[in-house]
Design an enzyme around this catalytic site. Sequence first.
Site, short mmCIF file in Angstrom:
data_model
loop_
_atom_site.label_atom_id
_atom_site.label_comp_id
_atom_site.label_asym_id
_atom_site.label_seq_id
_atom_site.Cartn_x
_atom_site.Cartn_y
_atom_site.Cartn_z
N HIS A 113 38.86 67.21 39.86
CA HIS A 113 39.21 66.06 38.24
C HIS A 113 40.44 66.93 37.73
O HIS A 113 41.06 67.94 38.77
CB HIS A 113 38.10 66.69 37.31
CG HIS A 113 36.28 66.47 37.59
ND1 HIS A 113 35.45 66.48 36.43
CD2 HIS A 113 36.14 65.05 39.03
CE1 HIS A 113 34.29 65.77 37.27
NE2 HIS A 113 35.17 65.49 38.97
N GLU A 142 40.73 68.76 35.42
CA GLU A 142 41.30 70.18 34.58
C GLU A 142 42.11 70.68 35.78
O GLU A 142 42.86 71.83 36.34
CB GLU A 142 40.08 71.13 34.04
CG GLU A 142 39.46 70.83 32.53
CD GLU A 142 38.81 68.78 32.75
OE1 GLU A 142 37.91 68.99 32.08
OE2 GLU A 142 38.63 68.53 33.99
N CYS A 160 33.74 69.36 32.56
CA CYS A 160 32.41 69.13 33.16
C CYS A 160 31.48 70.59 33.21
O CYS A 160 32.24 71.31 33.61
CB CYS A 160 32.07 68.20 33.67
SG CYS A 160 33.01 68.83 36.14
N SER A 197 43.76 23.77 35.87
CA SER A 197 44.02 24.98 34.86
C SER A 197 45.24 25.29 35.46
O SER A 197 46.26 26.69 35.12
CB SER A 197 42.89 25.75 34.39
OG SER A 197 43.22 26.26 35.53
N TRP A 236 48.96 26.24 36.41
CA TRP A 236 49.16 27.31 36.03
C TRP A 236 49.13 26.42 34.39
O TRP A 236 50.35 26.33 34.26
CB TRP A 236 49.92 28.13 36.52
CG TRP A 236 49.57 28.48 37.97
CD1 TRP A 236 50.15 27.71 38.88
CD2 TRP A 236 48.36 29.44 37.96
NE1 TRP A 236 49.45 28.83 40.05
CE2 TRP A 236 48.71 29.72 39.42
CE3 TRP A 236 47.40 29.78 37.34
CZ2 TRP A 236 47.51 30.34 40.15
CZ3 TRP A 236 46.47 30.71 38.30
CH2 TRP A 236 46.87 31.04 39.22
N ARG A 262 42.42 43.10 35.87
CA ARG A 262 41.56 43.14 36.95
C ARG A 262 41.18 44.46 38.37
O ARG A 262 39.99 45.01 37.61
CB ARG A 262 41.66 41.84 37.71
CG ARG A 262 41.17 41.00 37.96
CD ARG A 262 41.74 39.67 38.75
NE ARG A 262 41.37 38.14 38.71
CZ ARG A 262 41.57 37.49 39.85
NH1 ARG A 262 41.93 37.77 40.85
NH2 ARG A 262 41.33 35.70 39.20
N LEU A 308 38.70 36.48 43.42
CA LEU A 308 39.09 37.60 42.04
C LEU A 308 39.14 38.92 42.70
O LEU A 308 38.49 39.70 41.69
CB LEU A 308 37.26 37.84 41.89
CG LEU A 308 36.92 36.60 41.66
CD1 LEU A 308 35.48 36.43 41.34
CD2 LEU A 308 37.24 35.64 40.52
N ARG A 357 46.33 40.63 43.73
CA ARG A 357 46.73 40.89 44.31
C ARG A 357 48.60 40.82 43.36
O ARG A 357 49.43 41.46 44.51
CB ARG A 357 46.47 39.30 45.12
CG ARG A 357 45.67 38.87 45.22
CD ARG A 357 45.55 37.74 45.91
NE ARG A 357 45.68 36.24 45.19
CZ ARG A 357 44.90 36.24 44.25
NH1 ARG A 357 43.95 36.60 44.24
NH2 ARG A 357 44.76 34.93 42.80
N GLY A 404 34.23 30.38 33.04
CA GLY A 404 33.88 28.78 32.32
C GLY A 404 33.76 28.75 31.08
O GLY A 404 33.35 29.45 30.33
#
Length: 386
Positions: free
Chosen positions: A56, A58, A84, A177, A179, A193, A213, A216, A303
Amino acid sequence: MSAERLALDEHHMSEALALAQSTLYVPTPNPRVGCLIVRGDQVIGKGVTQKVGDAHAEVMALRDAKSKQHTVEGATVYVTLEPCSHYGRTPPCTSALIQAKPARVVIGHVDPNPAVAGRGIEQLRAAGVEVTVGVLPMQALAVNPGFVSRMVRGVPYAWLKVAASMDVKTALPSGESQWITGPEARADGHHWRARSCCVLTGIGTVKTDDPQLNVRAVQTPRQPKRALIDHKLDLSLGAKLLSTPGLMIFTASTDKMKQRALTDMGAIITEMPQTNQPGKVDLSGVMTWLGRHGINEVHVEAGANLNGALWQSDCIDELLIYLAPMFLGEGLPMLKLPGIDQLTEASQLAFVDHQALGADIRIRARAMNRWQALTEHIQASNERLQ
């Protein structure tokens, strides 16, 4: 606290927050945390939380100070989230700090994780360390809205990403769509993303665009998980989403033959309870499932139908809108919502920021009722331990 000391604390906490911000893509499902160790006017150690299972912030900052032959005894530690106090994948950070003997620890906000939730602060104080709680807490919350949401509400923080024309159309009537926005806006969308834990879409988008999805356009050490709302299990076995194992599919279908064919290709099928609309997936239940499985932030690219259904189910925390300087005329909307009779019935959002990206502009807007619930929890937790 004097104004001078507060200003100094805020200055160093801003530096710690910048460190946390630099690790947006890395530590999920852990929170993004930055830590700064200061002696006088000199920064003697810096650290950020590493990938899950590693050190972590710290501990990384303490190691950094040691590598430069600095002692932390008597110094001030700035950390964006309460250290923590329990054994998880790593030992408690409070133990490492107590052993290092800083004079003071300054914290952005209390950890909403029930396993911590003030215990780290109590341990530090019991060991004689001065602790200041609540320095730039809202800025610290903004770095980890998903982690806080999952701990407080049991669901991820979800943003809805759309690219639209100036007349707020996301595609031509045919569905074309690509682009609407330019390369700079598309790269920024990939940044969002990359920082998410999961990218969510609907079967309509898959049928129209056959998306991957994945991330890239920016460099990232990990790819987010992918999730699909597919009420009837209409997904083609040739879809690009199935080219990589691990696709999470939420469905209302009980078609075991299709489920078996999809799981044989590496998909993870979850049958969700149906809503009062037969054949429709319970979207609130999907978000609860994702929260239970360590998903902090959800990036929605879908959509108008699924976008509208998610909004009406109170699953969306934020809109991420990319506007292109063009008009499409007839076309598809951002969200499909029922009409209203009076302006007082309109959904209320608040603008967060806007940014020019090439020829386009990105606008962020929050659902303020959902954001307020998180800020109130943080404020109350901080006040309890100040």
